[in-house]
Design an enzyme around this catalytic site. Sequence first.
Site, PDB file in Angstrom:
ATOM      1  N   SER A 204       0.855  -1.188   0.000  1.00  0.00           N
ATOM      2  CA  SER A 204       0.000   0.000   0.000  1.00  0.00           C
ATOM      3  C   SER A 204       0.883   1.227   0.000  1.00  0.00           C
ATOM      4  O   SER A 204       1.997   1.212   0.554  1.00  0.00           O
ATOM      5  CB  SER A 204      -0.902   0.014   1.238  1.00  0.00           C
ATOM      6  OG  SER A 204      -1.592   1.265   1.353  1.00  0.00           O
TER       7      SER A 204
ATOM      8  N   TYR B  72      -1.587  -0.868  10.283  1.00  0.00           N
ATOM      9  CA  TYR B  72      -1.805  -1.378   8.925  1.00  0.00           C
ATOM     10  C   TYR B  72      -0.667  -0.903   8.024  1.00  0.00           C
ATOM     11  O   TYR B  72      -0.063  -1.681   7.284  1.00  0.00           O
ATOM     12  CB  TYR B  72      -3.155  -0.894   8.400  1.00  0.00           C
ATOM     13  CG  TYR B  72      -3.435  -1.294   6.962  1.00  0.00           C
ATOM     14  CD1 TYR B  72      -3.989  -2.532   6.660  1.00  0.00           C
ATOM     15  CD2 TYR B  72      -3.157  -0.423   5.906  1.00  0.00           C
ATOM     16  CE1 TYR B  72      -4.246  -2.902   5.349  1.00  0.00           C
ATOM     17  CE2 TYR B  72      -3.409  -0.778   4.594  1.00  0.00           C
ATOM     18  CZ  TYR B  72      -3.962  -2.022   4.325  1.00  0.00           C
ATOM     19  OH  TYR B  72      -4.209  -2.385   3.020  1.00  0.00           O
TER      20      TYR B  72
END
Length: 280
Positions: free
Chosen positions: A147, A157
């Site tokens: 990401s 995350y």
Amino acid sequence: MTAHPSPSHDRTALVTGATSGLGAEFATQLAAAGHNLVLVARDRPRLESVAEALRSDFGVAVEILSADLTDPTERAHVERRLGATENPVSFLVNNAGYGLPQEFEINSVDDEERMLEILSTVPLRLSHAALGGMLSRGTGTILTVASIAGGAPLGTYAAAKTWALNFSSWAHAQYRRRGVTFTAVAPGFVRTEFHSRLGVKRSDMAPQWMWLDAGLVVRSALRAAARGRRLSVPSLRYRIIWGLMKVTQPVILLFVARASSAATGSADATGASRATSGEG
């Protein structure tokens, strides 16, 4: 009818999280390019439905493996398939993953650990399972969905996605001369089920211009992998953002530290933190 390349017995791709979002799009585009497939996800009925559609649309062979990748016993079945010498996997897509809707102090540590496992431990184990056979054959591709959040200190995350970026970068440098390439994909906001599963509206997450179509993300990723590149940042807008993040990361770190200190001070003054008051 659109003509598609004939499937090849030595072109088999394994895709995790293959029943929705980017995983389903990877499966579709790989099948369209003539890859036979091994699809991995937890939902067996949905796997069977996706597999049947791909067989019908592209004439490829599709195996399914229903597995919870955070369960060691079920994950072992996938690892064994990756190490198999019959119909060997030549292309691994580490796509399975999810996020958590709350802040770190609110989430249970067990939930945080499971997320870290699916985002970091699982790609490590599956890559390791696939690598030996790929090296012995002198060819292979391992693509991991990271990401753009991995480029900045934006929570657990993002921290797990940083691992994926760094691992792929190192492994690519280590093994590309032996025929195996590693590519990390660093998309931004993508129109998939990811955010709806968190119970978050897209309009609350980011403006419309920041959202990418899954098809574009996957095309860019597969093109980067085919060219032997270690990183794919889909779209010009996100490549610009990626460059700016690298320059401004020290400023982001300072902002996060100051915000954290302010929040802690406020909690000490009121005697109640978000974790105990139930605020989101």
